[in-house]
Each structure stands twice: as structure tokens, then as C-alpha cells.
Design a protein around this motif. Structure first.
Motif, PDB file in Angstrom:
ATOM      1  N   GLN A 137    -110.399  19.924 -47.342  1.00  0.00           N
ATOM      2  CA  GLN A 137    -109.877  19.233 -46.233  1.00  0.00           C
ATOM      3  C   GLN A 137    -109.147  18.530 -45.580  1.00  0.00           C
ATOM      4  O   GLN A 137    -109.980  17.401 -44.752  1.00  0.00           O
ATOM      5  N   PRO A 138    -108.093  17.802 -45.944  1.00  0.00           N
ATOM      6  CA  PRO A 138    -107.551  16.720 -46.233  1.00  0.00           C
ATOM      7  C   PRO A 138    -106.718  16.143 -44.637  1.00  0.00           C
ATOM      8  O   PRO A 138    -106.627  15.186 -44.293  1.00  0.00           O
ATOM      9  N   GLU A 139    -106.593  17.568 -44.001  1.00  0.00           N
ATOM     10  CA  GLU A 139    -106.291  17.418 -42.423  1.00  0.00           C
ATOM     11  C   GLU A 139    -107.878  16.626 -42.246  1.00  0.00           C
ATOM     12  O   GLU A 139    -107.347  15.124 -41.326  1.00  0.00           O
ATOM     13  N   GLN A 140    -109.418  16.317 -42.293  1.00  0.00           N
ATOM     14  CA  GLN A 140    -110.171  15.650 -42.337  1.00  0.00           C
ATOM     15  C   GLN A 140    -109.992  14.135 -42.589  1.00  0.00           C
ATOM     16  O   GLN A 140    -110.320  12.987 -42.333  1.00  0.00           O
ATOM     17  N   SER A 141    -109.693  14.010 -43.542  1.00  0.00           N
ATOM     18  CA  SER A 141    -109.250  12.464 -43.892  1.00  0.00           C
ATOM     19  C   SER A 141    -108.168  11.931 -43.498  1.00  0.00           C
ATOM     20  O   SER A 141    -108.538  10.903 -43.212  1.00  0.00           O
ATOM     21  N   PHE A 142    -107.084  12.546 -43.014  1.00  0.00           N
ATOM     22  CA  PHE A 142    -105.855  11.810 -42.219  1.00  0.00           C
ATOM     23  C   PHE A 142    -106.926  11.466 -40.345  1.00  0.00           C
ATOM     24  O   PHE A 142    -105.998   9.929 -40.162  1.00  0.00           O
ATOM     25  N   ILE A 143    -107.898  11.998 -40.297  1.00  0.00           N
ATOM     26  CA  ILE A 143    -108.266  11.522 -38.932  1.00  0.00           C
ATOM     27  C   ILE A 143    -109.329  10.124 -39.021  1.00  0.00           C
ATOM     28  O   ILE A 143    -109.127   9.586 -38.858  1.00  0.00           O
ATOM     29  N   GLU A 144    -110.078  10.707 -40.417  1.00  0.00           N
ATOM     30  CA  GLU A 144    -111.052   9.372 -40.806  1.00  0.00           C
ATOM     31  C   GLU A 144    -110.314   8.008 -41.341  1.00  0.00           C
ATOM     32  O   GLU A 144    -110.506   6.977 -40.710  1.00  0.00           O
TER      33      GLU A 144
END
Length: 584
Positions: free
Chosen positions: A92-99
């Protein structure tokens, strides 16, 4: 398990009827447009209302993943200092961007959260317009249906206003099910007054009690109205908007003094299946144990479960070292300024027990899974609960996970009957404490904070010490012994300094509601997100190397960008109706 009578459990048949096979990604239908013919009968309107309730948790939103839209907002709370994405680097790299505060307008999580909220808005508007148009509904029932729909519409818009600096407000006055352009509303005004108006209208009609669990009462509407005012209670520079706080105060006092609510004796009762809808609960999202015939469960939290048996997936939503450190105490009180100077160790002794001997707030072990401590009655937590220890560390979230008696099925879904306590009395108490600090009533604020701390000090509610057996799933509870050196006391010295009192109330808010999906927005509304989160990054990156070099930009990262897809689909006569946040 006996199921609660819940409006969400009636949703499955309805979602098939309403959404069918519609694929929003392949149409030009604007966000906020319901897109299917209304059910123009009294029973149809009642069913439409049930469908609107279901959108609180994003249920029935085609073309998206449940964890993007869940009411707990955990994927977006990754931007706080409480939570880490967890799992492993590639998942889930999209969550990494949010983080990492790399908020992009094309991020699917952000786009889907927009879609779910404005789909919910559309359903509430369809309920209102249909209820006003048909015959066969008595006046009292019509008023009740419209009041519930306005309550929900207020919630959907409030969640949108938390996410975006300037979202649109779409009311039933512009909603036309037969006109695809009716929901193309510009985002050119502040929508808080309109949100307040929805909650005020709900208060005027909703009863004090409801026969159906899960329907809002007038008390719930008052609490959410107060919340909307609390979110306007601070300016972007962190100064208090005392006028709004003064408006919130009588609502909060009414709920506390006259409402039918009381703090439960055991803090953990706010997070157990067995104690759903208790005396502290003002409004809960109702879930049920999953089965082939009943999917009204917490699907959005499915990924946020330990990687070990019995869950088996997926290791998301781990806990920061910073949050764990915040539960350290000295003489029973939190270390307001120095809590992060020393780490609470995740190491264990040879017998598997925690090596930590420093004093801790007992709420830590109801909030966080840490090595050597019993986890929700399943087994003693060890680092096999996490997917990649070297990536996101040894700690895991806990509150949303059901105890063994409430666990539904295994596998990636991890659907449970653990309700989400969306609004509870503890929130009202600490909001009132915030107000009292800002208007100078420091001693009243101390009394309110001590109510919360007194409950947490109940030794009967502390996690017990356990001894590991020969099998990983085998353990023995040691009667009369606590799992850690818990020490918590009340503030006994009068508060005379406003800045210190403010810090104490905010710190208590973090300890009480950690990992419940509120922390990021608390920091934003207080106007302290940049300073707090940049200090957090500097500290946490010493443990999580992937966070090094990240930063939070003041004036930008408090809000997310409006999704590109929403802007692209808002064109009317060749001009987009929606405009992007200038910060992006």
C-alpha cells in the motif's frame, strides 16, 4: 453470538438494489450524485435512509477498498504522531505517501474518501427530497426521517471539512435526482455554518432515546454540534476563537450534567464487543459478527490487524515509539515536556515478560500491543504479531480488535463485531476542559481532567500479568498482579498557569483517545500540527529510518488536496465548478 438490533445489518439487500453494477469510474456522473431512481414509497424512503447510514463506513461504495473510506479514518491518521503505516515497505505505497506528508491529488485513498463522503451526502439528500415528495408518511415519521438524514448529512460534511480546507456543501435545495448537474456546487464558501444548521435541525426533532440501536438521539446531535464548534475553536495560528468555544460550552455542559451518560468504570469497556452501547456511548457505529449471510462488519479495519493467527492479515496501523513513550509517568503524572527523552523498551526477559520497570499509565496496555503483555485475551503479544520488525517496529494497535468472543472469521477480512465508539462522554468532558482553560477557569478544567484520570486509575481494569505456557497460544493469568508497574494519579496541585493547563488537557486527550482516528485532526484544529509533527519526525526517524528527511509544511499539510478526479468531473459549460486548494 447474539446480534445487536442494528440498522447497518439491514444494508446488504439494499446495496444490491440501489447500487447494482454501477461503475462510477466509467461514467461522467459527478461526485455527490446518487445516480439511481429513488424508491418513491414510504418503505422505499425508509430503505434509502438505511442506505445513507451505511455510507458512514463507506459500505457499498463500488470501485474502492474499504480501508480507504472507513469512519475510523486510520489510513489518514497515519499523518499523526500516533501511528505508523506498518506491514512492510512495499505494501500500500499510497499510505506511505500519506505518512510522509506527500499528499497528492491523484492519491486513491484521498479520492475514495471524497467519493464516499459525497455519496453519503447524495443519499441523505435523496432521503430528504423523497420524503418531502411522497404521500403516505405521517408528519411525525417524515420529520423524524428528515432529522436523521440531516444529522447524517452534517456528519458527512464535517468529515469532509476536516479533510479539505474548502470542500463544497451540497444541500437538498440544489439536489435533483433527474439533473446530473444539480450537485455541481462550487467550493467557494466556508461550510461550517451549514454543518451547524444540519445538527441544529436534528436537535429540534430527534428524541432523547431511540428504540433502534444505532440511530442518533438529540443528545448525539448536540454532541456533534459541539464538536463542529470545537473544530472552529482555534485559529490557524493557534490562538483561541473564544466566541466559538463559548458557543460549545452550554452544549457540552448540558450533555454532561443532564444527559443519560456516565463514564464506565473500566476504560477497556469502550473497546470490547461485550460492552458495546454502554453508559458512556453517545453514538456508535454498529457492527455484527461476520457470516456468509451477514456482512455488516468492520471491513474497513480489516487490514489493521496483527499478522499472526488468528487474524492472518495484514499488519497495518502500527504504533509509534513516540506514542508508547507518552504513557510514561512520574509520581503518577504524565511527563508533559520530557516524555520522549527515554524510550519504553520492547525487549523481553527470558520468560517472555516485558523488561520495562518504569512507571506507566495503565491505558497504554489497552491501547498498544507490546511484547510480554496479554493482547485482548488471545495470547501474550510478542514480535511475531508484526509483519516486518525492521520496518515499522515492535508495537501494534489494539483498541479496534475484538476479544476472542467477538471475533468473526479469519483471513484478510478480519471482520468483527467490535463497534466504533464515534462519540462518547469522555470526549465531551475533555472538550469542556479545553473550553474552561481558554476562558480562564483552570480549576474547573483540572476537575474535568481528573474525572478521566480517576477512571483510568481503577486497578480492576488494568491488564493482568500473564505467564507464557509451552505452547504459543497457552498462557496463565496471575490473579491480583498487574502486567506492568502501573502508576497513575490525579492532578492534586491547583492549576495557575494557562499554558501548562492547556498542555495537560491536550496531553490527556492524546492518552485517552490514541489510535481512535482523532489525533491528526486534533493537532490541526489546535494549530500546532507543524511544530508537533516535525519534532515527532526528528525523534521517530531515529527508530524508523524511512522517515528521515520527511517534513510537515505549515499552511499546506493541515489539509489534503481536492482529488483531481473530482475537479475533472466538475466541469460545467467548459469550466470546473471545483477549485483546488491554493496550497496545492
Amino acid at each position: 453470538m447474539k446480534k445487536n438490533k442494528s440498522i447497518l445489518t439491514m444494508f446488504i439487500a439494499l446495496v444490491i438494489l440501489i447500487t447494482g453494477c454501477n461503475d462510477e469510474f466509467l461514467t461522467r456522473e459527478p461526485e455527490g450524485q446518487f445516480g439511481q431512481p429513488s424508491l418513491q414509497t414510504p418503505e422505499g424512503v425508509r430503505s434509502l435512509l438505511i442506505g445513507a447510514y451505511a455510507m458512514i463506513d463507506g459500505s457499498g461504495l463500488d470501485g474502492t477498498a474499504d480501508w480507504n473510506v472507513t469512519v475510523e479514518n486510520w489510513a489518514f491518521n497515519l499523518a499523526s504522531d500516533d501511528a505508523l503505516k506498518g506491514t512492510d515497505a512495499g505494501d500500500q505505497p499510497e499510505q506511505s505517501f500519506i505518512e510522509a506528508y506527500d499528499f497528492q491529488a491523484f492519491n486513491g485513498h484521498i479520492n475514495n474518501r471524497w467519493r464516499s463522503l459525497f455519496k453519503g451526502v447524495a443519499r441523505t439528500n435523496d432521503v430528504i427530497t423523497s420524503a418531502n415528495a411522497i404521500e403516505g408518511l405521517g408528519d411525525a415519521e417524515k420529520a423524524q426521517i428528515i432529522a436523521e438524514a440531516r444529522f447524517l448529512r452534517g456528519i458527512f460534511h464535517m468529515e469532509a471539512r476536516k479533510m479539505w480546507r474548502m470542500p463544497p456543501y451540497i444541500g437538498d435545495d440544489v439536489f435533483d435526482i433527474n439533473d446530473v448537474n444539480s450537485t455541481l456546487v462550487p467550493n467557494d464558501r466556508e461550510i461550517w455554518p451549514l454543518i451547524e444548521a444540519d445538527f441544529e435541525a436534528a436537535i429540534a426533532v430527534l428524541p432523547d432515546t431511540q428504540s433502534d440501536v444505532g440511530r442518533p438521539t438529540s443528545w448525539a446531535a448536540k454532541a456533534f454540534l459541539a464538536k463542529s464548534k470545537m473544530y472552529q475553536g482555534w485559529n490557524e495560528d493557534g490562538s483561541a476563537n473564544t466566541a466559538k468555544l463559548q458557543e460549545a460550552k452550554p452544549l457540552l455542559e448540558d450533555i454532561l450534567n443532564n444527559g443519560p451518560f456516565s463514564l464506565v468504570a473500566d476504560f477497556e469497556d469502550n473497546f470490547l464487543v461485550a460492552t458495546r452501547n454502554n453508559s458512556e456511548s453517545i453514538f456508535e457505529i454498529q457492527y455484527a459478527v461476520s457470516s456468509a449471510a451477514d456482512q455488516a462488519s468492520s471491513r474497513g479495519m480489516g487490514l489493521a490487524h496483527p499478522y499472526t493467527d488468528p487474524w492472518g492479515c495484514c499488519g497495518f496501523y502500527q504504533v509509534s515509539q513516540n506514542l508508547v513513550n507518552a504513557y510514561q509517568t512520574e509520581d503518577g503524572l504524565p511527563l508533559l515536556d520530557t516524555f520522549d527523552a527515554n524510550d519504553v523498551s520492547p525487549d523481553t526477559n527470558a520468560d517472555g515478560t516485558s523488561v520495562v520497570t518504569t512507571t506507566l499509565d495503565p491505558r497504554l496496555d489497552h491501547t498498544v500491543g507490546r511484547p510480554g503483555i496479554l493482547y485482548k485475551g488471545f495470547k501474550i503479544y510478542q514480535t511475531d504479531f508484526v509483519r516486518d520488525l525492521s520496518y515499522a517496529g515492535p508495537f501494534f494497535s489494539k483498541k479496534h480488535v475484538a476479544e476472542p468472543e467477538g471475533f468473526g472469521i479469519g483471513g484478510w477480512g478480519n471482520l468483527t463485531a467490535n463497534n466504533y465508539r464515534y462519540m462518547r462522554l469522555g470526549m465531551v468532558i475533555l472538550w469542556l476542559a479545553e473550553v474552561e482553560v481558554e476562558i480562564g477557569s483552570l480549576e474547573r478544567a483540572r476537575e474535568l481532567v481528573n474525572l478521566i484520570r480517576e477512571r483510568a486509575s481503577n486497578p480492576d481494569s488494568w491488564v493482568p500479568r500473564t505467564i507464557q505456557g509451552s505452547d504459543r497460544n497457552d498462557f496463565t493469568v496471575v490473579d491480583g498482579e498487574a502486567a506492568a508497574n502501573y502508576e497513575i494519579s490525579q492532578y492534586s496541585t491547583p492549576w495557575t498557569d494557562q499554558a501548562t493547563a492547556r498542555k495537560a488537557v491536550r496531553f490527556e486527550t492524546r492518552l485517552e483517545f490514541a489510535m481512535e482516528g482523532h489525533r491528526f485532526w486534533d493537532l490541526v484544529r489546535w494549530g500546532i500540527a507543524a511544530e508537533t509533527l516535525n519534532a515527532y519526525i526528528a525523534s521517530e526517524s531515529q527508530h524508523r529510518q524511512y522517515m528521515a528527511g520527511k517534513s510537515f509544511t505549515k499552511g499546506k499539510h493541515e489539509y489534503f488536496p481536492i482529488p483531481t478526479q473530482a475537479i475533472d468531473r466538475s466541469f460545467k459549460e467548459g469550466v470546473p465548478t471545483l477549485t483546488q486548494d491554493p496550497a496545492y
